[in-house]
Design a protein around this motif. Structure first.
Motif, short mmCIF file in Angstrom:
data_model
loop_
_atom_site.label_atom_id
_atom_site.label_comp_id
_atom_site.label_asym_id
_atom_site.label_seq_id
_atom_site.Cartn_x
_atom_site.Cartn_y
_atom_site.Cartn_z
N ASP A 362 -9.70 93.85 101.52
CA ASP A 362 -10.36 94.83 100.66
C ASP A 362 -10.16 94.42 99.20
OD1 ASP A 362 -7.81 95.60 99.96
OD2 ASP A 362 -7.99 97.67 100.65
N ILE A 363 -10.51 95.31 98.32
CA ILE A 363 -10.47 95.02 96.88
C ILE A 363 -9.06 94.60 96.44
CG2 ILE A 363 -10.12 97.48 96.30
CD1 ILE A 363 -12.27 95.12 94.23
N ASN A 364 -8.04 95.11 97.12
CA ASN A 364 -6.66 94.86 96.68
C ASN A 364 -6.11 93.49 97.09
OD1 ASN A 364 -6.35 97.46 95.51
ND2 ASN A 364 -6.28 98.26 97.60
N ASN A 365 -6.64 92.91 98.17
CA ASN A 365 -6.02 91.64 98.60
C ASN A 365 -7.01 90.48 98.67
OD1 ASN A 365 -7.51 92.19 100.86
ND2 ASN A 365 -5.82 92.07 102.33
N TYR A 366 -8.28 90.71 98.28
CA TYR A 366 -9.27 89.64 98.47
C TYR A 366 -8.94 88.39 97.65
CZ TYR A 366 -11.64 90.13 93.98
OH TYR A 366 -11.92 90.10 92.65
N GLU A 367 -8.35 88.57 96.47
CA GLU A 367 -8.07 87.39 95.63
C GLU A 367 -7.08 86.47 96.32
OE1 GLU A 367 -7.29 89.77 92.19
OE2 GLU A 367 -8.69 88.54 91.01
N GLU A 368 -6.02 87.07 96.83
CA GLU A 368 -4.99 86.29 97.51
C GLU A 368 -5.55 85.63 98.77
OE1 GLU A 368 -1.61 88.75 98.42
OE2 GLU A 368 -0.89 87.27 99.85
N LEU A 369 -6.29 86.45 99.55
CA LEU A 369 -6.80 85.95 100.84
C LEU A 369 -7.87 84.88 100.67
CD1 LEU A 369 -7.60 88.93 103.25
CD2 LEU A 369 -5.95 87.09 103.58
N LEU A 370 -8.78 85.12 99.72
CA LEU A 370 -9.99 84.30 99.68
C LEU A 370 -9.99 83.26 98.57
CD1 LEU A 370 -12.51 87.24 100.24
CD2 LEU A 370 -11.65 85.64 101.95
N ILE A 371 -9.40 83.60 97.43
CA ILE A 371 -9.44 82.64 96.31
C ILE A 371 -8.19 81.77 96.34
CG2 ILE A 371 -9.60 82.36 93.81
CD1 ILE A 371 -11.14 85.04 93.76
#
Ligand code: BGC
Length: 382
Positions: A362-371
């Protein structure tokens, strides 16, 4: 020499991906790693992305994908090709534009042109029985990729994500966001799932409904359209436009008088995107919770913009790595890694499976997971 080193590095990074990825499962029974790295390090000295046959002819693997229309299959195909080639195999990668006869003839060609293993993400699980008879007659093992191939005893292994868990996570998200477990409600919800010919769709929907059905039964969740059966909420080919059309009709019939729509359980991103567009065009109430799956770029952008609440991240690099491990084990006469021997009966018996773990995004973990993981660049999500 330089190329050989590159091959080695790629093989090593692939192995790292395998170890870091799917292998978390407690009952992983990886086998078949014979230590014979001949195919891994020696691809005849050719460029690793387009290996020419080795002296004795590189072993060819057929990879059949359903369509280029959805982002995820492009990624699956590219990852499979890259990782198989890094392991020294020649790859015949085909996309079938969601057309079953095209996929059947592509598989026929793979068999006739000497592929030694077939990796197939089927369009319709039930339509490959006849062509796979030919694979069996030719002793060509078949790995069902992501989607189970039904009613064929030619299927040797199944590599996928835990499909039921995907649905359960979507259902639980709605349950938590609405506070259903502590008795809140009633809330209005609508449901949408995928293609009836895709065995996965029933698992996704079944998993979600396992969580949501009790709340529909006790009145905390209300489906104003009355459409709750799999057949009523299925979407042919998982098509975004079909999802949009169905929601256009639902919104105009049940939610155009100011009635609030609180949640939409969408089984994946392509259907969630159709729902989102329909709501943008037709709906004036407060924005509902919308679930999804795949972390497609458009859906992650929608998540960032507050238009889709969550998605399920299925790291296709990990699935490809696990499948390559299966291919390798089969071709070296070993046992392929499996961690489930009870869930997936394709009508001819249980197919030994490897289930990768789907991850909540979701909005809170997408950076870590995807980027941070290198799946997308920041720019791709702008
Ligand atoms: C896959 C999903 C995908 C859907 C539509 C399913 O079989 O598991 O990840 O969203 O097909 O392509």
């Amino acid at each position: 020499m330089k190329r050989k080193l590159l091959s080695l590095l790629l093989a090593a990074s692939m192995l790292t991906a395998v170890l870091a990825g799917c292998g978390q499962s407690g009952n992983d029974t990886t086998g078949g790693q014979t230590g014979n790295d001949q195919q891994v390090v020696d691809n005849g000295g050719d460029d690793v992305t387009t290996p020419a046959p080795a002296a004795d002819g590189a072993i060819k693997v057929g990879v059949a994908m359903p369509t280029k229309d959805l982002q995820r299959w492009n990624q699956d195909g590219a990852n499979m090709k890259e990782q198989l080639e890094a392991a020294g195999y020649e790859v015949d990668l085909q996309y079938a534009s969601n057309d079953v006869p095209t996929q059947v003839s592509q598989i026929e060609n793979m068999i006739n042109s000497g592929c030694k293993v077939l990796v197939i993400a089927s369009i319709e699980g039930d339509s490959l029985g006849t062509v796979l008879e030919q694979a069996k007659e030719n002793n060509i093992p078949v790995i069902a990729y992501d989607r189970l191939i039904m009613n064929s005893d030619a299927v040797t292994y199944y590599a996928t994500f835990d499909n039921k868990l995907v649905g359960i996570k979507q259902g639980q998200y709605i349950e938590q966001q609405l506070g259903l477990a502590s008795g809140a409600g009633p809330f209005n919800i609508e449901l949408i799932t995928g293609d009836p010919g895709d065995n996965n769709a029933r698992f996704f929907f079944g998993g979600a409904m396992e969580v949501l059905q009790p709340y529909i039964d006790n009145g905390q969740l209300v489906v104003r359209s009355g459409q709750t059966s799999f057949d009523e909420v299925a979407t042919a080919n998982w098509a975004t436009e079909a999802a949009q059309n169905r929601f256009d009709a639902i919104i105009s019939a049940y939610y155009s008088d100011g009635t609030q729509l609180d949640a939409v359980m969408a089984s994946n991103d392509s259907t969630a995107q159709g729902v989102t567009t329909s709501l943008e065009n037709n709906y004036t109430g407060a924005w509902p919770i919308i679930t999804g799956q795949d972390c497609d770029i458009v859906s992650v952008q929608n998540m960032i913009a507050g238009k889709q609440s969550m998605s399920i991240f299925k790291d296709t690099r990990t699935l490809a790595a696990k499948t390559v491990e299966m291919v390798d084990a089969i071709l070296k006469g070993g046992e392929a890694p499996v961690n489930d021997k009870e869930t997936y009966d394709n009508g001819t018996g249980i197919i030994p499976s490897y289930l990768c773990e789907p991850v909540f995004a979701d909005i809170n973990n997408y950076e870590e997971l995807l980027i941070d993981s290198g799946y997308y660049t920041e720019d791709q999500l702008k």
